[in-house]
Design an enzyme around this catalytic site. Structure first.
Site, mmCIF file in Angstrom:
data_model
loop_
_atom_site.group_PDB
_atom_site.id
_atom_site.type_symbol
_atom_site.label_atom_id
_atom_site.label_comp_id
_atom_site.label_asym_id
_atom_site.label_seq_id
_atom_site.Cartn_x
_atom_site.Cartn_y
_atom_site.Cartn_z
ATOM 1 N N CYS A 122 0.819 -1.225 0.000
ATOM 2 C CA CYS A 122 0.000 0.000 0.000
ATOM 3 C C CYS A 122 0.848 1.269 0.000
ATOM 4 O O CYS A 122 0.329 2.357 -0.244
ATOM 5 C CB CYS A 122 -0.947 -0.008 1.183
ATOM 6 S SG CYS A 122 -1.986 -1.472 1.237
ATOM 7 N N HIS A 256 -3.358 7.041 1.782
ATOM 8 C CA HIS A 256 -3.754 5.705 1.327
ATOM 9 C C HIS A 256 -5.121 5.395 1.918
ATOM 10 O O HIS A 256 -5.367 5.655 3.107
ATOM 11 C CB HIS A 256 -2.701 4.687 1.778
ATOM 12 C CG HIS A 256 -3.187 3.276 1.690
ATOM 13 N ND1 HIS A 256 -3.725 2.767 0.534
ATOM 14 C CD2 HIS A 256 -3.241 2.285 2.609
ATOM 15 C CE1 HIS A 256 -4.089 1.511 0.757
ATOM 16 N NE2 HIS A 256 -3.812 1.202 2.005
ATOM 17 N N ASN A 287 -10.183 -0.527 -0.205
ATOM 18 C CA ASN A 287 -8.735 -0.345 -0.163
ATOM 19 C C ASN A 287 -8.149 -0.998 -1.417
ATOM 20 O O ASN A 287 -8.210 -2.216 -1.566
ATOM 21 C CB ASN A 287 -8.195 -1.005 1.118
ATOM 22 C CG ASN A 287 -6.673 -0.969 1.234
ATOM 23 O OD1 ASN A 287 -5.977 -0.693 0.259
ATOM 24 N ND2 ASN A 287 -6.175 -1.266 2.422
#
Ligand SMILES: CC(C)(COP(=O)(O)OP(=O)(O)OC[C@H]1O[C@@H](n2cnc3c(N)ncnc32)[C@H](O)[C@@H]1OP(=O)(O)O)[C@@H](O)C(=O)NCCC(=O)NCCS
Length: 331
Positions: A122, A256, A287
Site C-alpha cells: 500500500c 492511502h 482499499n
C-alpha cells in the site's frame, strides 16, 4: 583514476499527467456480508466502505495498469514513445517474473522504456513517486510512468471477517518528468520489517515456477490500525517540513485509503484548515493498495476539489510495514 561521467541532471521534476482505471463491476457490502456474518452497517461504521469494484475475469494487473497509463499519457499530452521508464507498484501481479511493468510497456507500446515493479504494497505508489522523482532529476530517465495497480479480488479470503470486505481492484498512474519548478517534495519513507507478519500473503504457493495460485492475504487488523494512527501523522508532518510548507499551504490530503477511521484520525492529528479537501475514495473503492492514492487524487480532480498547480500531501502505508509520503503539485 579515470573519472566516470554522470547523466546530465535536471533541476526540477513533477507530475505531468494523471489517469486512472476503475473496473466496471460494483460490489456492494450486501454481496459480501453473508459469508462473514457481518452487515452493511457494521462495515460502513468500522471502515467507511460502502462498495468496491472487482475486475473481470479477463482483466489483469497489467491490463488495468495499461488503461490507467494510457489515460495519464493523454492527460500529459504525451505518447508511450516518450516514456523511458515504467515503475509499477503492485502486490497482486500473477507472475513472480517477468514484471508487470514490462508487460505494461509492451501493451501500451513504450518500446524505449526500462521497466520495473516495486513491492511496497500500500506504500508502493508513494515509493515509486520518490524513485521517479530521483531518476528524472538525476538524468537517468526523462519521463517516467508511475503506476499503482491491483487485482486484490484474486487474493481475498472471502471467509475472513477481518479482510473480506476491505479490498477492491483498480489502477492509477502519473507521468513524471522535468518541470519548470519542483513539483514533488522530498519523499519521507521507511519500513519496519520486524512487523512483517502484520500483513502477509502466504509465500508457499510458488510451485515450480508456475503461476501464483491460492495465495491469500492475511492481516492483523488492529496492529495495522494502531500503527497507522500512531505513526503516520508524524510521517506526514516530516513530509511537509521536508517540502518547506505547512498544513495551511496544502489544498488536499490524499492518504492511502485503508480505513475511513484512519483517515479521520490523521486529519484531526494534522490540524488541516477547513479549506483542505480530504480524499475519501474508500467509500466507493475500498482499499485498492498501491492504486488507492492516484485513484483518490483523480476523484478529487474530477470533482473539482483540486486543480492544476494545487499542492497535495500524499501518504502511503501498509505491508512491510512500509510507508512513504511527499507533497506534490497536481498536474
Ligand atoms: C479490519 C478492521 C476494519 C476491523 O475493525 P476493528 O474495529 O479493529 O474490529 P475488531 O477486529 O477489533 O473486532 C471488533 C468486533 O467486531 C467483530 N467483527 C470483526 N469483523 C467483523 C465483521 N466483518 N463484521 C461484523 N463484526 C465483525 C469482532 O468479532 C469483534 O467483536 P467482539 O468485540 O464481540 O469480540 C480494522 O482493524 C482496520 O481497518 N484495520 C486496518 C486495516 C488496514 O488498514 N489494512 C490495510 C493497511 S494497508
Amino acid at each position: 583514476m579515470v573519472e566516470l561521467a554522470t547523466a546530465p541532471a535536471v533541476s526540477h521534476a513533477g507530475f505531468l499527467g494523471l489517469g486512472t482505471y476503475r473496473p466496471e463491476r460494483v460490489v456492494p457490502n450486501s454481496e459480501l456480508v453473508e459469508r462473514i456474518e457481518s452487515s452493511d452497517e457494521w462495515i460502513v461504521e468500522r471502515s467507511g466502505i460502502r462498495e468496491r469494484r472487482y475486475a473481470g475475469a479477463d482483466e489483469t494487473v497489467a491490463s488495468m495498469a495499461a488503461a490507467a497509463a494510457t489515460a495519464a499519457l493523454t492527460d500529459a499530452n504525451l505518447t508511450a514513445g516518450d516514456i523511458d521508464l515504467v515503475i509499477l507498484a503492485t502486490f497482486t501481479h500473477r507472475y513472480a517474473t517477468p514484471s508487470a511493468a514490462a508487460e505494461v510497456s509492451a501493451l501500451i507500446g513504450a518500446t524505449n522504456a526500462a521497466a520495473v515493479d516495486v513491492g511496497a504494497a500500500c506504500a508502493g505508489f508513494a515509493y515509486a513517486v520518490g524513485l521517479a522523482d530521483g531518476a528524472v532529476r538525476a538524468g537517468t530517465a526523462k519521463r517516467v510512468l508511475v503506476i499503482g495497480a491491483e487485482k486484490i479480488s484474486e487474493v481475498i479470503d472471502f471467509d475472513d471477517r477481518g479482510t473480506a470486505f476491505l479490498f477492491g481492484d483498480g489502477a492509477g498512474a502519473v507521468v513524471i518528468g522535468q518541470t519548470p519548478e519542483q513539483g514533488i517534495g522530498p519523499t519521507v519513507w521507511g519500513a519496519d520489517g520486524s512487523q512483517m507478519d502484520a500483513i502477509i500473503m502466504n509465500p508457499d504457493t510458488f510451485t515450480a515456477g508456475k503461476e501464483k495460485t491460492n495465495s491469500v492475504l492475511t492481516m492483523q487488523g488492529q496492529t495495522v490500525f494502531r500503527w497507522a494512527i500512531g505513526s503516520m501523522g508524524d510521517v506526514c508532518q516530516r513530509a511537509l517540513v521536508a517540502a518547506g510548507v505547512t498544513a495551511d499551504d496544502i489544498c488536499a490530503f490524499v492518504p492511502h485509503q485503508a480505513n475511513m477511521r484512519i483517515t479521520n484520525s490523521l486529519v484531526k492529528n494534522l490540524g488541516f484548515p477547513e479549506s483542505v479537501a480530504i480524499a475519501r475514495d474508500i467509500e466507493n473503492a475500498g482499499n485498492t493498495s498501491a492504486a488507492s492514492i492516484p485513484l483518490a487524487l483523480d476523484r478529487l480532480r474530477q470533482n473539482g476539489e483540486v486543480t492544476s498547480g494545487d499542492l497535495v500531501l500524499l501518504v502511503g502505508f501498509g505491508a512491510g510495514l512500509a510507508f512513504a509520503a511527499q507533497v506534490a503539485r497536481v498536474p
